[in-house]
Design a protein around this motif. Structure first.
Motif, PDB file in Angstrom:
ATOM      1  N   ILE A   1      10.189   8.428   0.628  1.00 12.76           N
ATOM      2  CA  ILE A   1       9.329   9.207  -0.276  1.00 12.76           C
ATOM      3  C   ILE A   1       8.512  10.187   0.559  1.00 12.76           C
ATOM      4  O   ILE A   1       7.814   9.773   1.502  1.00 12.76           O
TER       5      ILE A   1
ATOM      6  N   TRP B   1      10.433  15.971  -7.054  1.00 12.70           N
ATOM      7  CA  TRP B   1       9.339  15.056  -6.723  1.00 12.70           C
ATOM      8  C   TRP B   1       8.086  15.577  -7.407  1.00 12.70           C
ATOM      9  O   TRP B   1       7.683  16.719  -7.183  1.00 12.70           O
TER      10      TRP B   1
ATOM     11  N   GLN C   1       6.680  10.832  -7.385  1.00 11.53           N
ATOM     12  CA  GLN C   1       7.736  10.094  -8.070  1.00 11.53           C
ATOM     13  C   GLN C   1       8.939  11.017  -8.225  1.00 11.53           C
ATOM     14  O   GLN C   1       8.799  12.236  -8.303  1.00 11.53           O
TER      15      GLN C   1
END
Length: 239
Positions: A224, A51, A7
């Motif tokens: 991502i 991240w 995330q």
């Protein structure tokens, strides 16, 4: 190497070596664990994208861990140094490290040497000399040049001495610099940071210790990061 689900957040600050504060998309501040005890030069600028992974642990005080930094130029760097040996072990198993592809047996974390050390990997193969492989992470990059170390490293100096001793005993001795950063195309020591390490490594090379640096590549799904792998050896650009 597959990365855990990640995330994104904005980096605010790092403190007490093992902790960092990040800002979530909703504006909340989250404290996460930082596994990197080094200087992290160039990898922790305010406003960078962090991240992080979430262990979902109910027993850890800080269940979320800082895994990567996305720099302002778009490059990615894995700051979780625990990942470097996982990355190299996978590369050794998959025969990505061409210079070491002839070995069939891989033994991690083997005690050796006269200075109470552990080698990252001891490689064995029929008809081949034992090969001692010390792994170092490349997270410091300037002008597309990967460098190590990012701070004075007496531990790194010790490892070079130990490898040189193994070489003198007739074994292969290798320092493998693993790209945890995807923004470099050659490698050198950061002699301006640790001149003693630079001097030791240069001397070790002259006496037969092998040095290789491998580039790193990140895979993404929908922007991502999902995986990190070593790809190919890059040239050494010592002065």
């Amino acid at each position: 190497m597959r990365l855990p689900p990640l995330q994104a957040a904005k980096f605010i600050r790092r403190y007490k070596r093992f902790m960092a504060d990040v800002e979530l998309a909703n504006g909340n501040i989250l404290t996460i664990h930082c596994a990197n005890t080094g200087a992290m030069t160039g990898c922790a600028e305010k406003g960078d994208t962090v991240w992080y992974s979430d262990s979902k642990s109910t027993t850890r005080k800080y269940p979320c861990s800082w895994e990567l930094t996305e720099l302002s130029n778009g490059n990615l760097v894995c700051i979780n140094t625990h990942r470097s040996n996982q990355l190299v072990q996978e590369a050794l198993q998959n025969k990505v490290i061409k210079e070491l592809a002839g070995y069939s047996e891989i033994y991690p974390e083997v005690k050796y040497g006269e200075e109470n050390s552990r080698i990252d990997f001891l490689l064995k193969g029929e008809g081949l000399p034992d090969c001692y492989v010390e792994v170092k992470s490349i997270t410091l990059v300037k002008n597309n040049i990967g460098m190590f170390p990012d701070a004075v490293t007496t531990r790194g100096q010790k490892h070079v001495r130990e490898l040189l001793a193994m070489k003198k005993r007739g074994h292969r001795a290798v320092v493998l610099f693993a790209g945890l950063h995807n923004g470099f195309d050659c490698f050198k020591t950061a002699e301006y940071i640790d001149p003693d390490y630079d001097k030791l490594l240069r001397q070790a090379i002259k006496e037969g210790v092998e040095v290789y640096a491998y580039a790193g590549k990140f895979d993404k799904i929908q922007e991502i990061p999902t995986a990190l792998s070593l790809t190919e050896v890059v040239p050494l650009c010592f002065n």
